[in-house]
Motif scaffolding. Sequence first.
Motif, short mmCIF file in Angstrom:
data_model
loop_
_atom_site.label_atom_id
_atom_site.label_comp_id
_atom_site.label_asym_id
_atom_site.label_seq_id
_atom_site.Cartn_x
_atom_site.Cartn_y
_atom_site.Cartn_z
N SER A 273 -19.33 5.34 13.02
CA SER A 273 -17.99 5.52 12.44
C SER A 273 -17.07 6.22 13.42
CB SER A 273 -17.99 6.32 11.14
OG SER A 273 -19.21 6.75 10.78
N ASP B 241 -14.79 -0.91 13.99
CA ASP B 241 -13.61 -0.11 13.65
C ASP B 241 -13.92 1.38 13.82
OD1 ASP B 241 -11.02 0.44 12.77
OD2 ASP B 241 -11.69 0.68 10.70
N SER B 242 -14.72 1.72 14.83
CA SER B 242 -15.07 3.14 15.05
C SER B 242 -13.83 3.91 15.48
CB SER B 242 -16.11 3.27 16.16
OG SER B 242 -17.11 2.31 16.05
N HIS B 243 -13.76 5.17 15.05
CA HIS B 243 -12.67 6.05 15.50
C HIS B 243 -13.07 6.62 16.86
CE1 HIS B 243 -10.34 10.09 14.74
NE2 HIS B 243 -9.77 9.34 15.66
N VAL C 195 -7.55 -0.83 18.01
CA VAL C 195 -8.57 0.22 18.10
C VAL C 195 -7.95 1.55 17.68
CG1 VAL C 195 -10.19 1.40 19.65
CG2 VAL C 195 -9.68 -1.02 20.01
N ARG C 196 -8.69 2.32 16.87
CA ARG C 196 -8.18 3.62 16.39
C ARG C 196 -8.62 4.71 17.37
NH1 ARG C 196 -10.44 5.41 11.73
NH2 ARG C 196 -12.14 3.94 11.89
N ARG D 221 -4.68 6.72 11.02
CA ARG D 221 -4.67 5.67 10.00
C ARG D 221 -3.40 4.83 10.07
NH1 ARG D 221 -8.69 5.77 6.82
NH2 ARG D 221 -9.84 7.69 6.46
N ARG E 35 -2.26 4.08 15.29
CA ARG E 35 -3.55 3.71 15.85
C ARG E 35 -3.92 4.61 17.03
NH1 ARG E 35 -5.58 0.63 11.92
NH2 ARG E 35 -7.22 -0.09 13.33
#
Length: 378
Positions: A94, A139-141, A211-212, A293, A297
């Motif tokens: 995550s 969707d890893s932070h 990408v976050r 969020r 991003r």
Amino acid sequence: MSKSVLVLGGDGYCGWPIALSLSEAGHDVTIIDNLSRRRIDDALGYRPLLPIASPGERCGIWKSVSDRTIGFHHIDIAQDYDRLRAVLADLQPSAIVHLAAQRSAPYSVSSPSARRYTVTNNLGVTHALLVALVDLGLDSHLIHLGSIGVLGYTTAGLELPEGKVAATIHGADGRCAEMNILYPGKPVSIYHMSKAMDQVLFEQYARDEGVRITDLNQGIVWGSSTMTTERHPELRTRLDVDSIYGTVVNRFLVQAATGQNISVYGTGGQTRGFIHLRDVIRCVELVLNSEARGSERFRLINQITETLSIRELAQKVGALTGAPIEYRENPRQEPEENEFHVAHMTLQDLGLRPTLFADQLAQEAETMRRACTASMAV
Ligand SMILES: NC(=O)c1ccc[n+]([C@@H]2O[C@H](COP(=O)([O-])OP(=O)(O)OC[C@H]3O[C@@H](n4cnc5c(N)ncnc54)[C@H](O)[C@@H]3O)[C@@H](O)[C@H]2O)c1
């Protein structure tokens, strides 16, 4: 909530205590590191103040004191894309805390090969990671430990911003456009330049691939231990005190503890941003729990808690320990004197309670004194 967290560069000074703290907080932590820092030490003939255990030994001791498992993969992230991809595909983390870099500014300008290595390695790691996230559709932070030095250490005559800056661009045709851009800093070394180039990659991959990313413009870290590293002597993190990798506060404290003069380069008028190792860990936890969020991003956060000139710092250490200060010719290419006003309230707004020199320097001097005594016995 427990998360799967990958710590890149988790064998390092900041990475190891971050991995321990995240594991203690209940997250499933896996480290990737290629142990290049240990190899650079061997090549330069340096050693951390006290010996550090191998990754396997450290993870084993952590298991015995906490009953928690930290995974370890020996991978060169810049060179071995397939193995990086395989670990990411397997873990589907995550969050990824990215600390894997050649992080010494003096080293980065010490030779042609060190310059090439710093850029190839640092950008190679960041880009391989971004490519792999897109490749796998993860969707890893991504939380990156960058450097406040990307802003530059020239006196700008203003408080340097946190995040992007609103700019009016004057076109050749006389028209103007309002834009939100990265602050056009002046990185002071090849290492800092690599961190500025990371930000260009982040901007691109956040905008075009979604990408976050949170990039933490971190100041110079000081301090030798954290609550988790103190749980067992063999859990200690590396503490570099040499002139290439030793960060300035730790180096001054060790000089004072071993009867040397506190060595200030040039006039000591270089003003820098600082943060204690324990606060680094707290910042990563806070950022992990407050993900970027929606349309945001790519977040840029300044991770410092106070600014001070090197001269003021030397005076503080001198006053505490009685060690004399010696001004030496500055071997580095940097302005001798600079102001450094930097916005840095985001992390405090998220809940950081800063550890300041006034609170912790005396205790740190004592810890360092004991570490130096132990080091002489090794
Ligand atoms: N220590 C500081 O004062 C400070 C200040 C500002 C920013 N930072 C940033 O924080 C991060 C961590 O710093 P640190 O002091 O813990 O550094 P460190 O050198 O102790 O740790 C970095 C780790 O990354 C690993 N690594 C490097 N290249 C790799 C690769 N290609 N593949 C896998 N692993 C690789 C190294 O072996 C090392 O263990 C760095 O990105 C640094 O730029 C540090």
